[in-house]
Design an enzyme around this catalytic site. Structure first.
Site, mmCIF file in Angstrom:
data_model
loop_
_atom_site.group_PDB
_atom_site.id
_atom_site.type_symbol
_atom_site.label_atom_id
_atom_site.label_comp_id
_atom_site.label_asym_id
_atom_site.label_seq_id
_atom_site.Cartn_x
_atom_site.Cartn_y
_atom_site.Cartn_z
ATOM 1 N N TRP A 101 51.694 70.075 -10.442
ATOM 2 C CA TRP A 101 50.839 70.993 -9.686
ATOM 3 C C TRP A 101 51.605 72.226 -9.235
ATOM 4 C CZ3 TRP A 101 46.120 70.855 -10.795
ATOM 5 C CH2 TRP A 101 45.458 69.653 -11.032
ATOM 6 N N ASP A 170 50.290 74.142 -1.021
ATOM 7 C CA ASP A 170 49.200 73.376 -1.622
ATOM 8 C C ASP A 170 49.251 71.989 -0.984
ATOM 9 O OD1 ASP A 170 47.481 71.879 -3.138
ATOM 10 O OD2 ASP A 170 48.382 72.390 -5.080
ATOM 11 N N LYS A 194 40.168 65.410 -2.643
ATOM 12 C CA LYS A 194 41.216 64.402 -2.668
ATOM 13 C C LYS A 194 41.212 63.509 -1.430
ATOM 14 C CE LYS A 194 42.820 65.791 -6.591
ATOM 15 N NZ LYS A 194 43.751 66.887 -6.764
HETATM 16 C C1 LIG Z 1 43.948 68.072 -7.647
HETATM 17 C C2 LIG Z 1 44.992 69.036 -7.273
HETATM 18 C C3 LIG Z 1 44.854 70.405 -7.551
HETATM 19 C C4 LIG Z 1 43.663 70.962 -8.292
HETATM 20 O O1 LIG Z 1 42.571 70.917 -7.456
HETATM 21 P P1 LIG Z 1 41.125 71.416 -7.952
HETATM 22 O O2 LIG Z 1 40.382 71.424 -6.654
HETATM 23 O O3 LIG Z 1 40.651 70.386 -8.926
HETATM 24 O O4 LIG Z 1 41.273 72.755 -8.533
HETATM 25 C C5 LIG Z 1 45.845 71.252 -7.141
HETATM 26 N N1 LIG Z 1 46.925 70.801 -6.490
HETATM 27 C C6 LIG Z 1 47.112 69.491 -6.196
HETATM 28 C C7 LIG Z 1 48.331 69.050 -5.464
HETATM 29 C C8 LIG Z 1 46.140 68.570 -6.576
HETATM 30 O O5 LIG Z 1 46.303 67.271 -6.291
#
Ligand SMILES: *Cc1c(COP(=O)(O)O)cnc(C)c1O
Length: 359
Positions: A101, A170, A194
């Site tokens: 990521w 993030d 998530k």
């Molecule tokens: C799932 C995830 C993403 C992508 O998220 P989307 O909402 O599907 O674009 C980005 N960063 C991390 C750490 C993730 O777990």
């Protein structure tokens, strides 16, 4: 019985939230229509919207000098929006590359801005996190980007890196599962699917006034300020995840907020890592123990055949979602907010029994 859903995202949601939403879905609070059919300018929706914004601010402890935004497009859009808004023409930013990521965020930022790796876990095949003082932050950097939890590799940043520039993070896969020192951040974002809600948006926390002047030339949707000035009602917001997230946040709040969730999450993770560590190598964690994720427990068995057999056995017990990401294989148990300890205990019991039967 409800399935034990260890999927990595979208996440399992509290069953009482789903039941409550089902009850309200057709006729919202006697209005004669569904909330999903209502104008996003209606007083009824407005109340739901602001209640969720306020609940996130309260639960996450977001200070008054930061805005909370809801923006469609998930965390993936934030990979580009963050550098587009924060970096002026002559500015750069460092990226901490801890896994899939972080590299995704870096690649998208590189497409629109001047960025460089401030640390790269490639040497250790992305199995660990940097020591807090290990970053190389170039002079004149505007921010350093981190990924607090690598969902695919199962790596958690145990501590924030030491930097003298603000952090951008993030937090998609561990948002609200750990307390956050907001003074270190100019921006944080998380795809809500998530831990907190159905898919459809990211929640963003941004310090007021940190955007570069150049951001005023972006198309409106891509400007944080456009969303912030309208309390995330500048256009039709993703009403469904906002509605459900409000309910999820109130459950988290009732159970001790972030501190409660942090403790429950740590206990769930410890349950599985203990089984792994006490299995005499039957289960192996590829991750450096100091950087083991609390929300995505990655582990391997001796062969892919054995892993497939394990998953079949798990499914017979209604334990699902254990397949590792298609890029890495193996097994991954995601322990998001609404996955409760009894589900983890059921998986731990299966792991112990399976190991005893297959040694
Ligand atoms: C799932 C995830 C993403 C992508 O998220 P989307 O909402 O599907 O674009 C980005 N960063 C991390 C750490 C993730 O777990």
């Amino acid at each position: 019985m409800r399935t034990h859903n260890f999927g990595a995202g979208p996440c399992t949601l509290p069953s009482d939230v789903l039941a409550e939403a089902a009850e309200e879905l057709v006729d919202f609070e006697g209005s004669g229509m569904s909330l999903l059919e209502m104008s996003h300018r209606s007083p009824v929706y407005d109340r739901v919207h602001r209640a969720t914004l306020d609940a996130f601010r309260r639960v996450a402890g977001v200070p008054d000098d930061m805005d909370v935004l809801f923006v469609q497009g998930g965390a993936s859009l934030q990979f580009a929006m963050a550098p587009m808004n924060l970096l002026g023409p002559a500015q750069r930013a460092g990226y901490v590359l801890t896994g899939t990521w972080a590299k995704g965020a870096f690649g998208d930022a590189a497409a629109v801005a001047d960025v460089y790796p401030a640390w790269d876990g490639a040497d250790s095949s992305y199995t660990t996190a940097p020591a807090p003082d290990a970053l190389v932050v170039e002079h004149g950097s505007r921010y350093v980007h981190i990924t607090t939890n690598e969902t695919i590799g199962g790596i958690r940043l145990p501590e924030l890196p030491e930097t003298d520039v603000p952090l951008v993070a993030d937090m998609s896969s561990d948002v609200l599962t750990r307390s956050i020192d907001w003074s270190r951040f100019d921006l944080a974002y998380a795809g809500v699917q998530k831990n907190l809600a159905p898919a459809g948006m990211a929640v963003i926390v941004i310090r007021k006034g940190v955007e570069a002047d150049a951001s005023q030339r972006l198309p409106r949707f891509l400007r944080y300020r456009w969303h912030a000035d309208a309390d995330s009602l500048a256009h039709t917001p993703p009403m469904f995840p906002i509605w459900i997230m409000g309910k999820v946040l109130r459950r988290i709040e009732e159970r001790g907020g972030v501190a409660g969730l942090e403790a429950r999450t740590a206990r769930k993770a410890e349950t599985l890592y203990r089984v792994i560590d006490e299995s005499d190598g039957f289960y192996r964690s590829p991750v450096d123990p100091s950087a083991r994720s609390h929300t995505n427990v990655v582990f391997r068995l001796a062969t892919q055949d054995l892993e497939a057999e394990f998953r079949t056995e798990a499914e017979r017990r209604d334990i699902i979602g254990l397949k590792g990401h298609r890029s890495v294989g193996g097994m991954r148990a995601s322990l998001y907010a609404a996955l409760e300890q009894p589900s983890v205990d059921a998986l731990a019991e299966l792991m112990e029994g399976f190991a005893a039967d297959h040694r």
